[in-house]
Write an enzyme that holds these catalytic residues in place. Structure first.
Site, PDB file in Angstrom:
ATOM      1  N   ARG A 568       0.836  -1.200   0.000  1.00 26.64           N
ATOM      2  CA  ARG A 568       0.000   0.000   0.000  1.00 26.64           C
ATOM      3  C   ARG A 568       0.871   1.250   0.000  1.00 26.64           C
ATOM      4  NH1 ARG A 568      -4.616  -0.256  -1.727  1.00 26.64           N
ATOM      5  NH2 ARG A 568      -5.343   1.503  -0.497  1.00 26.64           N
ATOM      6  N   VAL A 569       0.393   2.264  -0.676  1.00 28.85           N
ATOM      7  CA  VAL A 569       1.157   3.503  -0.676  1.00 28.85           C
ATOM      8  C   VAL A 569       1.260   4.050   0.746  1.00 28.85           C
ATOM      9  CG1 VAL A 569       1.247   5.853  -1.532  1.00 28.85           C
ATOM     10  CG2 VAL A 569       0.613   4.011  -3.052  1.00 28.85           C
ATOM     11  N   ASP A 570       0.215   3.785   1.554  1.00 30.18           N
ATOM     12  CA  ASP A 570       0.342   4.223   2.947  1.00 30.18           C
ATOM     13  C   ASP A 570       1.246   3.283   3.738  1.00 30.18           C
ATOM     14  OD1 ASP A 570      -1.402   2.115   3.174  1.00 30.18           O
ATOM     15  OD2 ASP A 570      -3.164   3.358   3.575  1.00 30.18           O
ATOM     16  N   ASP A 571       1.727   2.215   3.091  1.00 24.17           N
ATOM     17  CA  ASP A 571       2.746   1.346   3.691  1.00 24.17           C
ATOM     18  C   ASP A 571       4.118   1.676   3.101  1.00 24.17           C
ATOM     19  OD1 ASP A 571       0.799  -1.712   4.037  1.00 24.17           O
ATOM     20  OD2 ASP A 571       1.004   0.022   5.330  1.00 24.17           O
TER      21      ASP A 571
END
Length: 700
Positions: A568-571
């Site tokens: 994930r981009v938030d990862d």
């Protein structure tokens, strides 16, 4: 007809066209040794695994050339490609002039996707009646395996249809009409797919809630979709643990009625291996025992014919704001897409026995336990229990018992079985297996190799699939037999799917690169909206990069055009200006011989902006030590670079996971940043006590 951007072959196919020029689809790529399936082990140095000629010969897509021919048509003649496939299914009335219409650009008006509009069909009819009419009524549709090894059952297509009709008649009798919602809160009993199909038969919208979500989570979903009926069972036994599902439903229903949403009927199945009727709490007038009423209904039920764009199901997925998003899938496009992806990505043949370990509470269980397999007339295995009960050989015991040929599971499961040792695998034959699959998150290369070498005896191709709840079906996936595999890569796009990698400004990046994974143009399985919140649908998925569907995932494409999902981009952690995907760091850690599993999160760092915080589970029997910490950090430095070295290694006897095996990174972030009063709901974890263990080890 909807217009497609840049409709030139060179544009769309630039990343796969190179495959056609490589001899045998691989060719001499510098410094790589190719391994042919079934001939030798895939080792760390071998980056290409070629399909065996025998496998390719019998595959639907036997070569890169055949793939390119089909893929080109799917992009250049999208309407014709999908119409031809759709005509293999039963339609009461054919769709109108337009096969599809779409607007994916928020700057040009509302986001709108429609496929086969005006076509009248029913997915339950296509799953069951159509297969029976073609002579497969006595073929096994579902093998059910209970939590305890001596509990099992099976249903033929004809028997399954009768059960579905009885429940459909009960629902109709209790006021459920076309367009009404039914919440299904069941474990993996045969009654779960039966309930989904019964709803679909009468045009009702099912919303399956994973049986393990807390009363609070169930309440949120009841309040949002206002169901006519809730279908549940009294309890379930998972491994040695009994979960009292009816109590959870009771708490949610009592709370919802206080909030003005009352549900008149709670249909409860007695799962007697977990709890007897007498021990179940009961509310007279609302609660009804499934076994007392459903079997009394007729075994025939007329089909409610629906438009291709009528809703089929709602499935809630977690949102970054904490409020679940009700992903809405419609009937026609979803039906065609799940059936087609299932057939090609697993190279499904009539004689195959297929087992996907996912729960129907997740999208994988909708598309690839229930609808995809049944639309193809497949025999599918439904397993109630957990993969390591009574021991870590249970999966392979089930594979041998039913002669499973296609096995589809999650990387988390692969890693946990890998940790338990090869002997649990090798004591079983597994000779029936011919295709393996991976779903849910990127699979790190060392787990891929173990899955390939040990589970599949180096002879079964692995379909490492990338897709999402929102996409309905596979988007980027290997097609077994078509081209060489690279451990850890989802490889190439499925037919009709145009993945693009863009930079922060939304510019498409050519060739070898990393960036944000978007999709250009729609595909039949795409979700149409978020229930009751079209604005959030547009903002979350289409506003970041107008003209594209934004997946929220990061992706790299290598020089050969293969796609590598980076999480994930938030990862993605930004350390001193370096964008580091958590998956990359986890892969490096897991390649250490003493590391069984790792989960990496970002934490605030006063110098670097973000620091890397790694939770590490060691191989059984390996003691914690300062030297081992240093050695783990060194592996990351060597494989990725000094900038990616973890700032903190936190020992983790195990990681917090949902029952489907997904690591709850939200909880890890809170532990890493010591925000222990903000851990939130841990009731969906397979083992909530893991959280306390991690907190206790925080400073060791």
């Amino acid at each position: 007809m909807a217009t497609r951007k840049n409709l030139t072959t060179t544009n769309h196919l630039r990343h796969v066209e190179s495959m056609a020029t490589l001899p045998s689809g691989a060719g001499k790529i510098s410094e790589l040794n190719a391994v042919i399936l079934g001939e030798s082990l895939a080792s760390e140095e071998d980056d290409l695994i070629l399909p065996s000629p025998d496998f390719s010969q019998q595959a639907y897509v036997p070569s890169p050339q055949k793939y390119l021919e089909m893929y080109k048509r799917s992009i250049q003649d999208t309407a014709g490609f999908w119409s031809d496939i759709a005509l293999e299914f039963y339609w009461k009335e054919k769709w109108g002039q337009q096969v599809y219409s779409e607007n994916l650009d928020v700057t040009k008006g509302n986001i709108n996707i429609q496929w086969f509009k005006g076509g009248i069909t029913n997915i339950c009819y296509n799953c069951l009646d159509k297969n029976i009419d073609s002579g497969n009524g006595d073929k096994i549709a579902i093998h059910w395996e209970g939590n305890e090894p001596d509990l099992d059952g099976s249903l033929t297509y004809r028997q399954l249809l009768e059960r579905v009709c009885q429940l459909a008649n009960f629902l109709k009798d209790n006021g459920v009409k076309k367009g009404d919602t039914v919440i299904i809160y069941l474990p993996m009993l045969m009654e779960l797919p039966i309930a989904m199909l019964a709803c679909a038969r009468i045009g009702a919208v099912h919303s399956v809630v994973f049986a393990g979500y807390s009363a609070e989570s169930l309440l949120q979903r009841i309040m949002d979709c206002k169901p006519k009926i809730v279908v549940t069972c009294n309890a379930v036994r998972r491994g040695n643990k009994i979960i009292n599902l009816k109590d959870i439903v009771d708490a949610a229903l009592s709370e919802s009625s206080q909030n003005g949403i009352s549900v008149d009927s709670c249909l409860t199945y007695e799962n007697e291996s977990a709890m007897k009727k007498e021990a179940t709490k009961w509310q007279k007038g609302r609660d009804v025992w499934w076994q007392d009423v459903v079997p009394k209904y007729a075994t025939k039920c007329d089909v409610e014919w629906v438009d291709a764009e009528d809703p089929l199901f709602l499935l809630y997925t977690s949102g970054s704001t904490g409020k679940p998003k009700g992903v809405l899938h419609t009937t026609g496009g979803y039906m065609i897409y799940t059936a087609t992806t299932f057939k090609y990505a697993f190279d499904y043949k009539e004689s195959d026995i297929y087992w996907c370990t996912a729960d129907c509470g997740w999208i994988t269980g909708h598309s690839y336990v229930t609808y995809g397999p049944l639309l193809n007339g497949a025999t599918t295995v439904v397993y109630e229990g957990v993969p390591n009960y009574p021991d870590s050989g249970r999966c392979w015991d089930i594979v041998d018992k039913y002669k499973v040929t296609i096995f589809y599971t999650a990387p988390t499961l692969v890693r946990s079985l890998m940790r338990d040792g090869n002997e649990y695998v090798t004591r079983y034959s597994r000779k029936s297996l011919r295709v393996l699959g991976s779903v849910g998150e990127p699979i790190n290369p060392s787990a891929w190799r173990w899955f390939f070498n040990v589970v599949g005896d180096s002879r079964c191709p692995i379909s490492d699939t990338w897709w999402q709840t929102e996409t309905g079906g596979f988007m980027i996936t290997p097609l077994p037999g078509a081209w060489p595999l690279k451990p850890g890569s989802a490889t190439f796009p499925f037919f009709g799917v145009q993945p693009v990698i863009v930079d922060e400004k939304g510019n498409e990046i050519e060739g070898e690169c990393s960036g944000y994974l978007c999709v250009k143009s729609s595909w039949p399985g795409a979700f149409r909206t978020l229930y009751g919140d079209h604005e959030r649908y547009e903002t979350t998925y289409f506003r970041a990069f107008p003209g594209y569907y934004f997946s929220g995932d990061g992706c790299s494409r290598d020089k050969d055009g293969y796609h590598w999902l980076t999480g994930r981009v938030d990862d993605v952690i930004n350390v001193s200006g370096h964008r580091i995907g958590t998956t990359e760091v986890e892969s490096a850690l897991v390649s250490h011989p003493h590391c069984a599993e790792a989960a990496v999160v970002g934490v605030e760092h006063e110098v670097k902006g973000q620091g890397i915080y790694a939770f590490v589970t060691l191989v059984e029997g390996v003691p914690y030590s300062q030297d081992l910490r240093k050695s783990l950090v060194l592996v990351v430095r060597n494989q990725i670079g000094a900038f990616a070295a973890p700032d903190k290694i936190h020992w983790a006897p195990s990681l917090p996971k949902t029952r489907s095996g997904k690591i709850m990174r939200r909880i890890l972030r809170k532990i890493a940043s010591r925000q222990l009063d903000e851990l939130g709901d841990t009731s969906t974890l397979a083992d909530p006590s893991v959280v306390d263990q991690l907190i206790a080890l925080a400073d060791s």
